[in-house]
Design a protein around this motif. Structure first.
Motif, mmCIF file in Angstrom:
data_model
loop_
_atom_site.group_PDB
_atom_site.id
_atom_site.type_symbol
_atom_site.label_atom_id
_atom_site.label_comp_id
_atom_site.label_asym_id
_atom_site.label_seq_id
_atom_site.Cartn_x
_atom_site.Cartn_y
_atom_site.Cartn_z
ATOM 1 N N GLU A 84 -14.075 -4.051 7.849
ATOM 2 C CA GLU A 84 -13.040 -3.511 8.513
ATOM 3 C C GLU A 84 -13.413 -3.675 10.162
ATOM 4 O O GLU A 84 -12.779 -4.231 10.903
ATOM 5 C CB GLU A 84 -12.407 -2.338 8.374
ATOM 6 N N ILE A 85 -14.573 -3.204 10.393
ATOM 7 C CA ILE A 85 -14.942 -3.012 11.938
ATOM 8 C C ILE A 85 -15.351 -4.295 12.397
ATOM 9 O O ILE A 85 -14.871 -4.926 13.629
ATOM 10 C CB ILE A 85 -16.032 -2.124 12.196
ATOM 11 N N LYS A 99 -20.981 -0.211 18.129
ATOM 12 C CA LYS A 99 -20.427 0.273 16.689
ATOM 13 C C LYS A 99 -21.257 0.189 15.676
ATOM 14 O O LYS A 99 -21.271 1.044 14.726
ATOM 15 C CB LYS A 99 -19.164 -0.763 16.600
ATOM 16 N N TRP A 102 -23.662 6.923 10.458
ATOM 17 C CA TRP A 102 -22.838 7.200 9.383
ATOM 18 C C TRP A 102 -23.335 7.102 8.294
ATOM 19 O O TRP A 102 -23.522 8.051 7.253
ATOM 20 C CB TRP A 102 -21.476 6.418 9.506
ATOM 21 N N SER A 120 -16.928 -1.764 2.924
ATOM 22 C CA SER A 120 -15.415 -1.421 3.578
ATOM 23 C C SER A 120 -15.477 -1.189 4.971
ATOM 24 O O SER A 120 -14.839 -2.024 5.773
ATOM 25 C CB SER A 120 -14.449 -0.151 2.670
ATOM 26 N N LYS A 121 -16.135 -0.244 5.425
ATOM 27 C CA LYS A 121 -16.353 0.218 6.938
ATOM 28 C C LYS A 121 -16.681 -1.014 7.685
ATOM 29 O O LYS A 121 -16.090 -1.386 8.729
ATOM 30 C CB LYS A 121 -17.122 1.304 7.037
ATOM 31 N N LEU A 122 -17.700 -1.477 7.305
ATOM 32 C CA LEU A 122 -18.355 -2.585 8.006
ATOM 33 C C LEU A 122 -17.474 -4.036 8.052
ATOM 34 O O LEU A 122 -17.194 -4.666 9.211
ATOM 35 C CB LEU A 122 -19.684 -3.100 7.345
ATOM 36 N N LEU A 140 -22.204 3.014 12.876
ATOM 37 C CA LEU A 140 -22.443 2.724 11.582
ATOM 38 C C LEU A 140 -23.763 3.173 10.905
ATOM 39 O O LEU A 140 -23.639 3.492 9.752
ATOM 40 C CB LEU A 140 -22.118 1.187 11.371
ATOM 41 N N ASN A 190 -18.531 2.078 0.404
ATOM 42 C CA ASN A 190 -17.822 2.970 1.603
ATOM 43 C C ASN A 190 -18.302 1.996 2.769
ATOM 44 O O ASN A 190 -17.598 1.759 3.827
ATOM 45 C CB ASN A 190 -17.788 4.327 1.470
ATOM 46 N N LEU A 191 -19.605 1.798 2.869
ATOM 47 C CA LEU A 191 -20.186 1.102 3.728
ATOM 48 C C LEU A 191 -19.661 -0.307 4.214
ATOM 49 O O LEU A 191 -19.415 -0.778 5.232
ATOM 50 C CB LEU A 191 -21.979 0.986 3.774
ATOM 51 N N GLU A 228 -24.482 10.036 5.342
ATOM 52 C CA GLU A 228 -24.076 10.066 3.987
ATOM 53 C C GLU A 228 -25.399 10.090 3.018
ATOM 54 O O GLU A 228 -25.445 10.831 2.074
ATOM 55 C CB GLU A 228 -23.449 8.601 3.628
#
Length: 240
Positions: free
Chosen positions: A122-123, A79, A86, A118-120, A83, A115-116, A90
């Motif tokens: 959540e993951i 994961k 991703w 938020s993604k980090l 990231l 955005n990073l 970007e």
């Protein structure tokens, strides 16, 4: 020369221990530094300062997320790689757009960081909930400890990796709390004893003053009586 200085800054930042899930691989840091450097034309005034600030913000973000909560500490290496990919994509997208000035670039990079983050978050949260659950079913590859950058072979976690306190630390905290409460009780008891002593002493002093006052009044009356007797004797002798 400026880009070399920025890469040196990146290595110094890593050396000082500012690490998160994404920064455990030094090659990733170099790639991000190069990508950000390609976003700003060489002739832009204040380019070095602008890139330095953006690099620091990008690095601190991952550190802030993974160190902000004890439960957001471990993540599957697979994961982490996704990231990183991703984020690079970007930044490539931003680099392919027409240069419109430093302020516009900072706004776009801010969107990327948000955005990073938020993604980090959540993951990390989803992975911890699974890895720390009683019926843990993590079957992915090696796990990364984002605090130490060590790869772990353990699939399921408990204790400090799941936000739980170490039993020894918890015991020491309870002992410290007991000692604090005991000290407060001693201080409060001493204050109460001192207050009672002061009140008792004050009452005793009042009683002594009353007794002394009565004694002085009685002695004064006796003295006045003696004076009156002496005056009466003198009057009587004069009449004779």
């Amino acid at each position: 020369m400026g880009d070399l200085w920025l890469l040196l800054l990146l290595h110094l930042t890593i050396f000082h221990g500012v690490k998160g899930c994404l920064e455990c691989d030094p090659k990733f840091i170099e790639d991000i530094g190069s990508l950000l450097a390609n976003l700003v034309p060489p002739e832009v005034p204040g380019r070095t300062h602008l890139l330095e600030r953006q690099i620091k913000e990008m690095i601190r973000l991952s550190f802030k997320v993974s160190h902000g909560d004890k439960m957001l500490r471990v993540l599957a290496v697979q994961k982490v790689v996704k990231l990183r990919t991703w984020l690079k994509n970007e930044l490539y997208k931003v680099g392919n757009e027409t240069w419109k000035g430093g302020f516009i670039l900072q706004g776009k990079l801010l969107d990327v960081r948000q955005n990073l983050e938020s993604k980090l978050t959540e993951i990390l949260k989803n992975f911890s909930e699974v890895a720390c659950s009683e019926d843990c079913v993590v079957t992915e590859g090696p796990i990364l400890d984002c605090w130490t950058c060590l790869r772990l072979t353990t699939r399921c976690f408990k204790g400090e990796y799941c936000g739980e306190e170490d039993s020894r630390k918890a015991e020491n905290r309870e002992i410290s709390l007991f000692l604090i409460l005991l000290a407060e009780a001693v201080i409060l008891g001493s204050a109460l004893l001192l207050f009672r002593f002061c009140v008792f002493h004050q009452r005793k002093m009042k009683a002594i003053r009353r007794s002394l006052k009565k004694y002085l009044e009685r002695k004064l009356e006796e003295l006045l009586g003696v004076i009156d007797e002496m005056e009466e004797k003198e009057d009587f002798e004069i009449r004779k």
